[in-house]
Write an enzyme that holds these catalytic residues in place. Structure first.
Site, short mmCIF file in Angstrom:
data_model
loop_
_atom_site.label_atom_id
_atom_site.label_comp_id
_atom_site.label_asym_id
_atom_site.label_seq_id
_atom_site.Cartn_x
_atom_site.Cartn_y
_atom_site.Cartn_z
N ASP A 97 -2.54 -1.77 9.55
CA ASP A 97 -2.67 -1.81 8.23
C ASP A 97 -3.05 -3.13 7.76
O ASP A 97 -3.14 -3.23 6.38
CB ASP A 97 -1.27 -1.41 7.60
CG ASP A 97 -0.68 0.04 7.51
OD1 ASP A 97 -1.73 0.57 7.67
OD2 ASP A 97 0.35 0.26 7.31
N LYS A 147 0.96 -1.17 -0.10
CA LYS A 147 -0.12 0.11 -0.11
C LYS A 147 0.83 1.23 -0.02
O LYS A 147 1.95 1.33 0.28
CB LYS A 147 -0.77 -0.11 1.13
CG LYS A 147 -0.26 0.17 2.46
CD LYS A 147 0.06 1.51 2.96
CE LYS A 147 1.00 1.61 4.37
NZ LYS A 147 1.82 2.82 4.66
C1 LIG Z 1 2.27 4.55 9.29
C2 LIG Z 1 1.33 3.65 8.47
C3 LIG Z 1 0.46 4.40 7.69
O1 LIG Z 1 -0.38 3.63 6.89
O2 LIG Z 1 2.01 2.71 7.73
P1 LIG Z 1 3.60 2.16 7.65
O3 LIG Z 1 4.53 3.24 7.37
O4 LIG Z 1 3.90 1.47 8.76
O5 LIG Z 1 3.48 1.03 6.48
C4 LIG Z 1 0.51 2.88 9.64
O6 LIG Z 1 -0.54 3.59 10.39
C5 LIG Z 1 1.43 1.97 10.56
O7 LIG Z 1 0.61 0.70 10.40
P2 LIG Z 1 0.99 -0.68 11.22
O8 LIG Z 1 2.62 -0.54 10.67
O9 LIG Z 1 0.18 -1.73 10.82
O10 LIG Z 1 1.25 -0.13 12.72
P3 LIG Z 1 1.13 -1.18 14.13
O11 LIG Z 1 1.89 -2.29 13.83
O12 LIG Z 1 -0.50 -1.16 14.38
O13 LIG Z 1 1.79 -0.04 15.28
C6 LIG Z 1 3.21 -0.07 15.41
C7 LIG Z 1 3.38 1.40 15.91
O14 LIG Z 1 3.28 2.44 15.32
C8 LIG Z 1 2.60 3.43 16.12
N1 LIG Z 1 1.32 3.98 15.42
C9 LIG Z 1 0.62 3.07 14.61
C10 LIG Z 1 -0.65 3.27 14.06
C11 LIG Z 1 -1.09 4.49 14.63
N2 LIG Z 1 -2.24 4.92 13.95
N3 LIG Z 1 -0.59 5.32 15.56
C12 LIG Z 1 0.70 4.97 15.91
O15 LIG Z 1 1.17 5.57 16.71
C13 LIG Z 1 2.68 3.12 17.44
O16 LIG Z 1 3.83 3.47 18.20
C14 LIG Z 1 2.59 1.56 17.20
O17 LIG Z 1 3.15 0.69 18.44
#
Ligand SMILES: C[C@@](CO)(OP(=O)(O)O)[C@H](O)COP(=O)(O)OP(=O)(O)OC[C@H]1O[C@@H](n2ccc(N)nc2=O)[C@H](O)[C@@H]1O
Ligand SMILES: Nc1ncnc2c1ncn2[C@@H]1O[C@H](COP(=O)(O)OP(=O)(O)O)[C@@H](O)[C@H]1O
Length: 347
Positions: A158, A16
């Site tokens: 995600d 994504k």
């Molecule tokens: C930032 C995003 C944007 O789409 O994507 P990625 O960059 O990881 O792909 C997501 O919110 C990442 O989602 P994901 O990677 O599934 O996160 P999770 O495992 O649920 O959370 C990992 C950590 O990220 C932070 N976290 C995540 C999601 C959220 N809405 N708020 C947060 O603060 C928290 O510190 C959490 O402990």
């Protein structure tokens, strides 16, 4: 080598990007409320699952503990960065689903990795989503879409989107999804780096930047999401390009200042606009059309600002069973080709 019952079930699951990512303040539970527009791109991981409780030998899934291994060509970086213990997101998904199904996670999971690791493209979440769909098929579970989405959201913010695919508006932690009307294809160039950024560290850096923000040098926030949804619906890449935005970009650039050069280089190469994907460090560039994306990718790959580039398009469907579904003929000679394996059970 393993004992197994029946053939493996294989699922293909997309990466994504976030076309829009508005991050609220830190919540008491350590998460941030998001308003995000996800789009699934045609960069895929493949997940194969096979039952291990008894039976005959299966070549595609070899030994390893507790139940996860990397398949195909595996780079040193992937080997170093992807945990093959119980913390692997695919394994966590298997354990979570087994609990709901009231059974043991007596399976082996093979992951064929193409999505960059810790790149802001949700590769680990994709593997978790692929595992959920593959095991639902392998175990012939009669879970409804809502129940599966709940398991997905418990595994990671995600994961639900990787099952869903297409283009979707995400709220809450990103797990509450509403499909977004998007009949048009957008063309992207994806600039991959040779390192990752930790998602919690990037959220933490944004909190730090906001806490030290002054009226003279404020940390900007992205605008409203509605115009982004309208641009997606219109299919006009030039309109969407003006609206791409990510609150985490300032934090990712603060941790990895080289990303500024990457973002500039993509636009200089002819992209309409560029943005950091999620928590980065992958940068994605929206291009006017397919041929333009090929030209931008060629120029960007020679600019020395990233490890490699890929041309991609979106939206594409979410997780799909591509092999081993008892309801479908097998893939391979005589069987259907791998891509485009039919309607998504969960979208
Ligand atoms: C930032 C995003 C944007 O789409 O994507 P990625 O960059 O990881 O792909 C997501 O919110 C990442 O989602 P994901 O990677 O599934 O996160 P999770 O495992 O649920 O959370 C990992 C950590 O990220 C932070 N976290 C995540 C999601 C959220 N809405 N708020 C947060 O603060 C928290 O510190 C959490 O402990
Ligand atoms: N199956 C998996 N694939 C990739 N990374 C995984 C997996 N399982 C756990 N991880 C861990 O999750 C972290 C984030 O990975 P990933 O989902 O690829 O990135 P991002 O959250 O930036 O989109 C990795 O650094 C890795 O330690």
């Amino acid at each position: 080598m393993l004992s197994a019952v029946g053939p493996p079930v294989t699922v293909r699951v997309p990466a994504k990007i976030n076309l829009h990512l508005a991050v609220g303040d830190l919540r008491a539970d350590g998460y941030h409320d998001l308003v995000t527009v996800f789009q699934a791109l045609n960069l895929f991981d493949e997940i194969s699952v096979v039952s291990t409780h008894t039976g005959r030998h299966v070549d595609r899934i070899g030994p390893g503990a507790p139940g996860v291994e990397l398949l195909g060509e595996v780079t040193d970086a992937q080997r170093a960065e992807i945990p093959l213990d119980a913390s692997n997101l695919a394994w966590r998904a298997a354990v979570a689903l087994a609990e709901v199904a009231g059974r043991e996670p007596d399976v082996r999971i093979g992951i064929r990795k193409s999505i960059p690791v810790a790149g802001g493209m949700a590769g680990g979440s994709a593997d978790a989503a692929g595992t959920l769909l593959a095991l639902t098929t392998l175990w012939r579970l009669d879970l409804g879409r809502e129940a599966l989405m709940e398991v997905a959201a418990d595994v990671g913010s995600d994961v639900a989107f990787a099952l869903h695919g297409g283009t979707a508006l995400g709220t809450g932690r990103g797990e509450n999804l509403v499909p977004v009307l998007s009949r048009h294809t957008f063309h992207w160039v994806v600039a991959l780096q040779d390192h990752g950024l930790s998602t919690p560290a990037v959220f933490g850096e944004l909190d730090r930047l906001r806490s030290t923000s002054t009226p003279e040098s404020p940390v900007k926030r992205v605008g409203d999401v509605e115009p982004v949804l309208e641009a997606v619906a219109s299919g006009e890449a030039r309109s969407l390009a003006l609206l791409l935005g990510n609150d985490l970009q300032a934090a990712a650039v603060s941790m990895d200042p080289g990303l500024r050069r990457t973002l500039r280089a993509g636009v200089a190469a002819g992209a309409l606009a560029g943005v950091v994907s999620g928590s980065g460090p992958t940068c994605v560039f929206l291009c006017a059309d397919g041929p333009s994306a090929v030209r931008v990718a060629a120029e960007l790959s020679g600019a020395g600002v990233c490890r490699t580039v890929r041309v991609a398009h979106g939206p594409v469907p979410g997780a799909r069973v591509i092999d081993g579904d008892p309801a479908r003929p097998p893939r391979g000679p005589g069987g259907p080709p791998a891509p485009d394996p039919g309607p998504n059970m969960y979208a």
